[in-house]
Scaffold this motif. Structure first.
Motif, PDB file in Angstrom:
ATOM      1  N   ASN A  46       0.796  -1.235   0.000  1.00 16.36           N
ATOM      2  CA  ASN A  46       0.000   0.000   0.000  1.00 16.36           C
ATOM      3  C   ASN A  46       0.830   1.288   0.000  1.00 16.36           C
ATOM      4  O   ASN A  46       0.287   2.386   0.123  1.00 16.36           O
ATOM      5  CB  ASN A  46      -1.017  -0.002   1.153  1.00 16.36           C
ATOM      6  N   ASP A  54       4.712  -6.862   8.892  1.00 14.86           N
ATOM      7  CA  ASP A  54       4.317  -8.235   8.591  1.00 14.86           C
ATOM      8  C   ASP A  54       3.880  -8.370   7.130  1.00 14.86           C
ATOM      9  O   ASP A  54       3.662  -7.373   6.436  1.00 14.86           O
ATOM     10  CB  ASP A  54       3.225  -8.728   9.568  1.00 14.86           C
ATOM     11  N   VAL A 365     -13.392   1.282  11.763  1.00 15.18           N
ATOM     12  CA  VAL A 365     -12.039   0.707  11.825  1.00 15.18           C
ATOM     13  C   VAL A 365     -11.366   0.955  13.176  1.00 15.18           C
ATOM     14  O   VAL A 365     -10.336   0.364  13.483  1.00 15.18           O
ATOM     15  CB  VAL A 365     -11.120   1.213  10.671  1.00 15.18           C
TER      16      VAL A 365
HETATM   17  P1  UTP Z   1      -2.630  -3.146   9.415  1.00 14.22           P
HETATM   18  O1  UTP Z   1      -3.386  -2.401  10.438  1.00 14.22           O
HETATM   19  O2  UTP Z   1      -1.641  -4.138   9.827  1.00 14.22           O
HETATM   20  O3  UTP Z   1      -2.013  -2.068   8.434  1.00 14.22           O
HETATM   21  O4  UTP Z   1      -3.701  -3.838   8.483  1.00 14.22           O
HETATM   22  P2  UTP Z   1      -0.726  -2.090   7.542  1.00 14.22           P
HETATM   23  O5  UTP Z   1      -0.795  -0.877   6.691  1.00 14.22           O
HETATM   24  O6  UTP Z   1      -0.587  -3.397   6.854  1.00 14.22           O
HETATM   25  O7  UTP Z   1       0.451  -1.901   8.550  1.00 14.22           O
HETATM   26  P3  UTP Z   1       1.462  -2.944   9.229  1.00 14.22           P
HETATM   27  O8  UTP Z   1       1.330  -4.253   8.533  1.00 14.22           O
HETATM   28  O9  UTP Z   1       0.990  -2.978  10.646  1.00 14.22           O
HETATM   29  O10 UTP Z   1       2.780  -2.293   9.044  1.00 14.22           O
HETATM   30  C1  UTP Z   1      -3.326  -4.655   7.420  1.00 14.22           C
HETATM   31  C2  UTP Z   1      -4.337  -4.566   6.351  1.00 14.22           C
HETATM   32  O11 UTP Z   1      -5.541  -5.181   6.793  1.00 14.22           O
HETATM   33  C3  UTP Z   1      -6.644  -4.572   6.197  1.00 14.22           C
HETATM   34  C4  UTP Z   1      -6.123  -3.425   5.354  1.00 14.22           C
HETATM   35  O12 UTP Z   1      -5.988  -3.863   4.024  1.00 14.22           O
HETATM   36  C5  UTP Z   1      -4.760  -3.179   5.945  1.00 14.22           C
HETATM   37  O13 UTP Z   1      -3.876  -2.601   5.013  1.00 14.22           O
HETATM   38  N1  UTP Z   1      -7.564  -4.060   7.242  1.00 14.22           N
HETATM   39  C6  UTP Z   1      -7.115  -3.804   8.479  1.00 14.22           C
HETATM   40  C7  UTP Z   1      -8.878  -3.877   6.905  1.00 14.22           C
HETATM   41  O14 UTP Z   1      -9.278  -4.087   5.762  1.00 14.22           O
HETATM   42  N2  UTP Z   1      -9.727  -3.428   7.868  1.00 14.22           N
HETATM   43  C8  UTP Z   1      -9.311  -3.141   9.118  1.00 14.22           C
HETATM   44  O15 UTP Z   1     -10.123  -2.710   9.974  1.00 14.22           O
HETATM   45  C9  UTP Z   1      -7.979  -3.340   9.435  1.00 14.22           C
END
Ligand code: UTP
Length: 660
Positions: A46, A54, A365
């Protein structure tokens, strides 16, 4: 902030390792679930990837694949391969690449070593469950629940992917997930099933990140800040903290709502898209323009630091509890929502912090965030906003944190606060209150602090700066180059330095502003006069000193509250050296040094530190001054006390002896 992005981003080596692990997983899963897709989402794709983040993976089995699996099951009964076979001979090309060590031209020596270590580690997996029934390709998933499918996925991971350990199923998560870790690199991964919404929201974030370079810079900074402030990054997935996805949406929302916006709302991105890019996932409209170059460039010209400062002030004053942040529309929706309420509100879990998912509209969220964390978010934003407004934010220094570094210092918990310091001052024949008055003189007149005496019962204290005047010429008059660093950098925007001039009432804190001090026209030495005055005014003067001391001990310590406005201890020696010979030694010189060091910095809002000083008699008859920090936003109190330990006794002696 720009540096932070490059410092936090994963190295080429780490990215390559992720790719290799992903291909290995893909190959293994394809063998077991033909036609499946294993796709990364989240921070790996992203645009906000950080080192050590992770690997979020979406495993798409799809109904067709499940049916195919059924068919294949029949044919493959006789050619079942055992797990040991798969983890050995039957791995595909990428797997071989991993096993043999990546070729140097592709991956470099470092990766070779990593890969070799990985294969070694796969042999001595200690925590894998050898008791578990062996799994083989061609098994049917027909009729299995999500949970059961996840269980199968977990077994494939555990038994068939070398170098993977710590496989754990979390069926209770909002989206059931299988966690695992790559043993040698420590890389963690999560596999979810049929999570196409996450794929889509990751593409949306990627688009936002590509729309304007300020987006990733702000997101990285806010994410780093939030982690340090213990606001975000639930390490085990669940928990009361913000997750990074939610935090990133808050930054996106903030950027959408600037005037003019830095990035458009999702609705606007949908309008820009062609009709044929329409996408609906799980009943939610997930369309938006796929090519960012179709969006007009933002007209917002704000600097990064101005946006950062504004982010903190915006969220410190926003009533989080009474609003829903809607990044789809780029609007703040007040609670209770308008009547009739939009259909998505059904099922939307209101909480202390409400951020609507831009696609899955009935998903808050921040639904997991506790009241305590929401409150902490507001207070930490408020502290960060103050730090951004403080004069030292843009004041470069090699000896203390400044700029973004100020914000990403771990905030001291109550227990970590500097303890305070005791400074002993020999008092000779003077009275304790004389020493107290002299200390106050030094702090106010020489070190330009604000000072309010707590126990000024008998008029012993010195007059406030409003009533008195300075005895030393200004820096300009001395024609001495200002050795205090200049305020460099960008304009801080609407909440910037301009606002710092708003001051606390001088009725409350006496003598807080050296800028307000007048230079006595005749240049007379009011410090010495004042000391004379203080001593004369002292009702204790004529009494028996030992009696007075006793009384003071019985009544408790004399105390005062001190506001420290400038870093007058930093670079002091250098400035003093430049002034020597031009200004008379002693109080005059030290005051001039402080004024030079304070020039270019401004007072405003909150002082750098607030300290309480109490004075009592020590057992050896010396005066013991105890300094304890009441507030210390920049963690400077220990350094300041260290400076005072040497500086104060000498200066107090000068004042008491009337040398200056
Ligand atoms: P993360 O909160 O882990 O975000 O959610 P991230 O950007 O990957 O950050 P890191 O991995 O902690 O560095 C991971 C993914 O899960 C989905 C989103 O696609 C997000 O990018 N997600 C998370 C949802 O779709 N809804 C949510 O409420 C939370």
């Amino acid at each position: 902030m720009k540096n932070l992005v490059s410092l936090c981003s994963p190295s080429h080596h780490e990215s390559r390792l992720r790719e290799l692990l992903l291909s290995l997983l893909r190959e293994t899963f394809t063998e077991f679930f033909p036609g499946c897709q294993l796709l990364p989402f989240g921070s790996s794709v992203n645009g906000f990837e950080i080192s050590g983040c992770d690997l979020d993976l979406h495993l798409e089995l799809g109904e067709n694949e499940k049916e195919d699996l059924m068919e294949e099951n029949k044919d493959t009964e006789e050619k079942k391969v055992t797990v040991k076979d798969i983890s050995g001979d039957n791995r595909g090309e990428d797997n071989e690449e991993l096993e043999e060590g990546a070729s140097p031209e592709k991956d470099g020596d470092e990766l070779d070593m990593q890969v070799t270590a990985e294969n070694e580690s796969s042999d001595d997996d200690d925590d894998d469950d050898d008791e578990e029934e062996n799994i083989a390709p061609g098994l049917s998933l027909q009729g299995l629940s999500h949970e059961e499918i996840l269980d199968v996925v977990g077994r494939v991971l555990r038994q068939c992917v070398p170098g993977v350990h710590g496989v754990q199923s979390v069926p209770s998560a909002r989206r059931p997930v299988i966690r695992f870790q790559h043993k040698t690199s420590g890389l963690r991964g999560d596999i979810t099933l049929n999570n196409r919404l996450a794929l889509r929201n990751s593409s949306y974030m990627r688009l936002c990140s590509d729309l304007d370079p300020r987006v990733p810079q702000l997101v990285y900074t806010v994410r780093y800040w939030a982690r340090v402030q213990q606001l975000a990054g639930n390490p085990l997935g669940g928990g009361p903290l913000l997750n990074n996805y939610a935090l990133t949406l808050m930054v996106i929302f903030f950027l959408q709502t600037r005037s003019p916006p830095v990035i458009p709302s999702l609705i606007r991105l949908r309008e820009i898209a062609d009709n044929d890019t329409s996408q609906v996932i799980d009943g939610w409209d997930c369309s938006f323009v796929s090519d960012g170059t179709q969006c007009p460039a933002s007209e917002n010209q704000q600097s990064l630091s101005s946006l950062l400062s504004e982010f903190f002030s915006y969220f410190s004053s926003l009533d989080l509890h009474s609003n829903i942040l809607c990044p789809r529309d780029g609007l703040l929706m007040p609670i209770p929502v308008s009547s009739p309420p939009p259909t998505w509100t059904e099922g939307f879990r209101m909480g202390p912090l409400n951020v609507q998912d831009p696609f899955e509209l009935n998903h808050n969220v921040c639904g997991n965030v506790s009241t305590r964390i929401a409150r902490r978010f507001t207070t930490r934003c408020s502290a960060a906003a103050k730090a951004c407004r403080s004069p030292i934010f843009l004041l470069r220094s090699s000896s203390r944190p400044w700029g973004v570094n100020l914000l990403i210092q771990p905030s001291p918990s109550e227990g970590d606060k500097a303890e305070g310091a005791d400074i002993a001052i020999s008092i000779g024949k003077a009275l304790l209150e004389d020493v107290f008055a002299a200390v106050k003189t030094v702090l106010v007149e020489v070190l330009l602090c604000g000072c309010k005496q707590d126990s000024d019962k008998d008029g012993v204290g010195v007059k406030s700066n409003e009533e008195t005047a300075h005895v030393v010429p200004s820096v300009e008059e001395l024609n001495i180059e200002d050795k205090g660093a200049e305020v460099k950098g960008e304009n801080m925007g609407e909440d910037g330095i301009k606002n710092e001039r708003k001051r606390e009432s001088s009725d409350d804190i006496q003598g807080t502003s050296p800028k307000k001090r007048r230079i006595e026209e005749d240049g007379s030495d009011l410090v010495a006069d004042r000391q004379k005055n203080v001593i004369e005014k002292s009702p204790c003067k004529k009494g028996n000193p030992s009696k007075v001391h006793k009384n003071q001990q019985a009544e408790g310590a004399l105390s005062m509250r001190i506001d420290v406005w400038h870093h007058i201890w930093e670079g002091r020696r250098k400035v003093r050296r430049s002034m020597q010979g031009k200004v008379e030694q002693g109080i005059k010189l030290e005051t001039a040094v402080s004024r030079a060091l304070s020039a270019g910095t401004q007072e405003g809002g909150r002082p750098i530190m607030q300290i309480t000083a109490t004075t009592r008699l020590g057992t050896d008859g010396s005066a013991i001054l105890h300094f304890s920090p009441d507030s210390d936003d920049y963690g400077c109190s220990a350094t300041f006390f260290h400076f005072l330990k040497i500086f104060l006794p000498r200066m107090v002696e000068n004042v008491l002896s009337g040398k200056d």
